[in-house]
Write an enzyme that holds these catalytic residues in place. Structure first.
Site, PDB file in Angstrom:
ATOM      1  N   CYS A 121       0.897  -1.181   0.000  1.00 44.13           N
ATOM      2  CA  CYS A 121       0.000   0.000   0.000  1.00 44.13           C
ATOM      3  C   CYS A 121       0.923   1.216   0.000  1.00 44.13           C
ATOM      4  CB  CYS A 121      -0.869   0.001   1.258  1.00 44.13           C
ATOM      5  SG  CYS A 121      -1.745  -1.542   1.538  1.00 44.13           S
ATOM      6  N   PRO A 124       1.496   7.863  -0.650  1.00 44.53           N
ATOM      7  CA  PRO A 124       2.172   8.620  -1.715  1.00 44.53           C
ATOM      8  C   PRO A 124       3.627   8.231  -1.956  1.00 44.53           C
ATOM      9  CG  PRO A 124       2.024   9.935   0.279  1.00 44.53           C
ATOM     10  CD  PRO A 124       1.300   8.658   0.571  1.00 44.53           C
ATOM     11  N   GLY A 125       4.174   7.289  -1.208  1.00 43.09           N
ATOM     12  CA  GLY A 125       5.509   6.801  -1.545  1.00 43.09           C
ATOM     13  C   GLY A 125       6.590   7.099  -0.516  1.00 43.09           C
ATOM     14  N   GLY A 126       6.198   7.673   0.613  1.00 44.25           N
ATOM     15  CA  GLY A 126       7.201   8.044   1.621  1.00 44.25           C
ATOM     16  C   GLY A 126       8.045   6.856   2.077  1.00 44.25           C
ATOM     17  N   LYS A 127       7.385   5.726   2.318  1.00 50.26           N
ATOM     18  CA  LYS A 127       8.152   4.586   2.834  1.00 50.26           C
ATOM     19  C   LYS A 127       8.957   3.917   1.722  1.00 50.26           C
ATOM     20  CE  LYS A 127       5.306   4.215   6.836  1.00 50.26           C
ATOM     21  NZ  LYS A 127       4.314   5.234   6.376  1.00 50.26           N
ATOM     22  N   GLU A 144      -0.355   0.413  -5.349  1.00 52.11           N
ATOM     23  CA  GLU A 144      -1.362   1.322  -4.768  1.00 52.11           C
ATOM     24  C   GLU A 144      -2.670   1.127  -5.532  1.00 52.11           C
ATOM     25  OE1 GLU A 144      -1.823   3.562  -2.197  1.00 52.11           O
ATOM     26  OE2 GLU A 144      -3.802   3.801  -3.100  1.00 52.11           O
ATOM     27  N   ASP A 175      -5.517  -4.256  -6.489  1.00 53.30           N
ATOM     28  CA  ASP A 175      -6.061  -4.480  -5.150  1.00 53.30           C
ATOM     29  C   ASP A 175      -5.050  -5.354  -4.407  1.00 53.30           C
ATOM     30  OD1 ASP A 175      -7.368  -5.219  -2.883  1.00 53.30           O
ATOM     31  OD2 ASP A 175      -9.270  -5.692  -3.882  1.00 53.30           O
ATOM     32  N   CYS A 247      -1.145   4.303  11.160  1.00 54.77           N
ATOM     33  CA  CYS A 247      -0.918   5.567  11.868  1.00 54.77           C
ATOM     34  C   CYS A 247      -2.124   5.889  12.733  1.00 54.77           C
ATOM     35  CB  CYS A 247      -0.571   6.680  10.891  1.00 54.77           C
ATOM     36  SG  CYS A 247      -1.713   6.844   9.537  1.00 54.77           S
TER      37      CYS A 247
END
Ligand SMILES: C[S@@+](CC[C@H](N)C(=O)[O-])C[C@H]1O[C@@H](n2cnc3c(N)ncnc32)[C@H](O)[C@@H]1O
Length: 322
Positions: A121, A124-127, A144, A175, A247
C-alpha cells in the site's frame, strides 16, 4: 473537530494529565513536527549544515544496531517545518518531509541489498523512498489501489530516484488483497502500511459530513487490514519478513489485527522489536502494546511523532519449522 476513537479514549482519558497532553498534540497542528529525510541520490550538503545550525539532530544517532548509514533523517525538538520542494521534471529532490515515526516500519524491515521487496500500500511513496535510502533492492514492487494516489506515487518515485534504480522498481495499481495469489512466495520482505483511521487527519476535520462517513468506514478497516495481511503472507517466501504498520491508536486496527493473524496462521511467528524502542526513547514516546512484536508511538510534547503502530512477523520455512 472529532472526538478520539473509542479505543484511544481508554489511554487518552481526561483524568490522566500525560494522556490529555497526547490528545492536545494530536488535535493541534501547530504542535506538529516534521522530520527531514535527506535524499542520498542528490545529497543536500548545504541543507545538512543548515539543519545542524538550526539545532536539528539525526534520528538514532548511530545507536540502533543495523541502522543503515546511508539513511540520514534530521529532527528538531521544536515544532515547525522547512518548506517542501517543488516537483521539477528532470531534477531529483533533495529531501522529503515526514513524520519521523514513519521510518520505524522501514527500519523494522531491515532491507538488504539485492532483496526482493513489496510495498503493498505504497502511495504517496514516503516509505518506498525511505526503503531506497537504506539499501538497493534487487526488485522493489510498489503497489497502490487508488488511481489518483497511484499517480502521486509515480511522481514521488520519479522525483527522488535516479533512472538506473527506477528500472528495478515495478509500480502497479492493483487491489493488494489479490497480490498474494498473483505472486505467491515471490518476496523476501513485504511492508503492509495499511489504510487505517489516520488519527491526525481524521480527528482534525472541519467537514462534519466527511467526518461521519469516516466514522462509518472505521468499522470495516480491521477486515480490510486482515485481508491485506493474508495476501502479503502469500506473497512472502518461506523465511521472509512481514512488517505491518498503521498511523492510528486504534487497538482494533493494531494489536487485534496482528493477534488475529497469529491465531489463524501457524506459519507466522512474532519477532521481538522492543530493541528499536529502547534505542530511540529520547526521540519517541511509546505506549505499551502488550506485544513483543508490536510498538506504538504516541505523540508527546517536543516528540510530536506518531501515532504509529509497527509489528514484525516472520514466515516459517515450512509449516511448524522455525
Ligand atoms: C497509509 S497509506 C500508505 C502510505 C505510504 N505507505 C507512504 O508511506 O507514503 C495506505 C494506502 O493504502 C491504499 N489502499 C487502500 N486499499 C488498498 C488495497 N485494497 N490495496 C492496496 N492499497 C490500498 C490507500 O489508497 C492508501 O494510499
Amino acid at each position: 473537530m472529532l472526538d478520539l476513537p473509542h479505543e484511544a479514549k481508554g489511554r487518552v482519558g481526561h483524568t490522566d494529565p500525560v494522556s490529555a497532553n497526547h490528545r492536545e498534540i494530536l488535535t493541534s497542528p501547530s504542535c506538529w513536527q516534521y522530520a527531514v529525510l535527506l535524499n542520498r541520490f542528490n545529497y543536500p550538503f548545504e541543507l545538512e549544515k543548515d539543519l545542524y545550525l538550526k539545532g536539528y539532530h539525526t534520528l538514532f544517532q548511530g545507536s540502533l544496531p543495523n541502522y543503515p548509514k546511508s539513511m540520514k533523517c534530521y529532527l528538531s525538538r521544536t515544532p515547525g517545518q522547512i518548506p517542501s520542494e517543488r516537483h521539477q521534471v528532470g531534477n531529483l529532490k533533495k529531501y522529503y518531509l515526514l513524520n519521523a515515526a514513519s521510518l520505524l516500519p522501514v527500519l523494522a524491515l531491515e532491507l538488504r541489498d539485492g532483496e526482493k521487496v513489496l510495498d503493498l500500500c505504497a502511495a504517496p511513496g514516503g516509505k518506498s523512498i525511505a526503503l531506497l535510502q537504506c539499501a538497493c533492492p534487487g526488485y522493489l514492487h510498489c503497489n497502490e489501489y487508488d488511481s489518483l494516489r497511484f499517480r502521486w506515487l509515480r511522481q514521488t518515485l520519479e522525483s527522488f530516484i535516479p533512472q538506473p534504480l527506477i528500472n528495478v522498481i515495478k509500480v502497479s495499481e492493483l487491489d493488494g488483497r489479490k497480490m498474494g495469489d498473483a505472486q505467491p512466495e515471490m518476496f523476501d520482505k513485504v511492508l503492509v502500511d495499511a489504510p487505517c483511521s489516520n488519527d491526525r487527519s481524521w480527528l482534525f476535520s472541519s467537514d462534519s459530513q466527511k467526518a461521519s462517513y469516516r466514522i462509518s468506514q472505521r468499522r470495516k478497516l480491521p477486515l480490510l487490514q486482515i485481508e491485506l495481511l493474508r495476501s502479503a503472507i502469500k506473497a512472502l517466501r518461506p523465511g521472509g519478513i512481514l512488517v505491518y504498520s498503521t498511523c492510528t491508536l486504534s487497538k482494533a486496527e493494531n494489536q487485534d489485527v496482528i493477534s488475529e493473524i497469529l491465531n489463524s496462521h501457524s506459519n507466522m511467528m512474532p519477532i521481538d522489536i522492543k530493541g528499536i524502542a529502547r534505542t530511540c526513547s529520547q526521540d519517541f514516546t511509546f505506549a505499551p502494546t502488550g506485544q513483543e512484536c508490536g510498538l506504538l508511538v504516541i505523540p508527546d510534547k517536543g516528540k510530536a511523532w506518531g501515532p504509529m503502530y509497527v509489528a514484525k512477523l516472520k514466515k516459517s520455512w515450512s509449516t511448524g519449522k522455525w
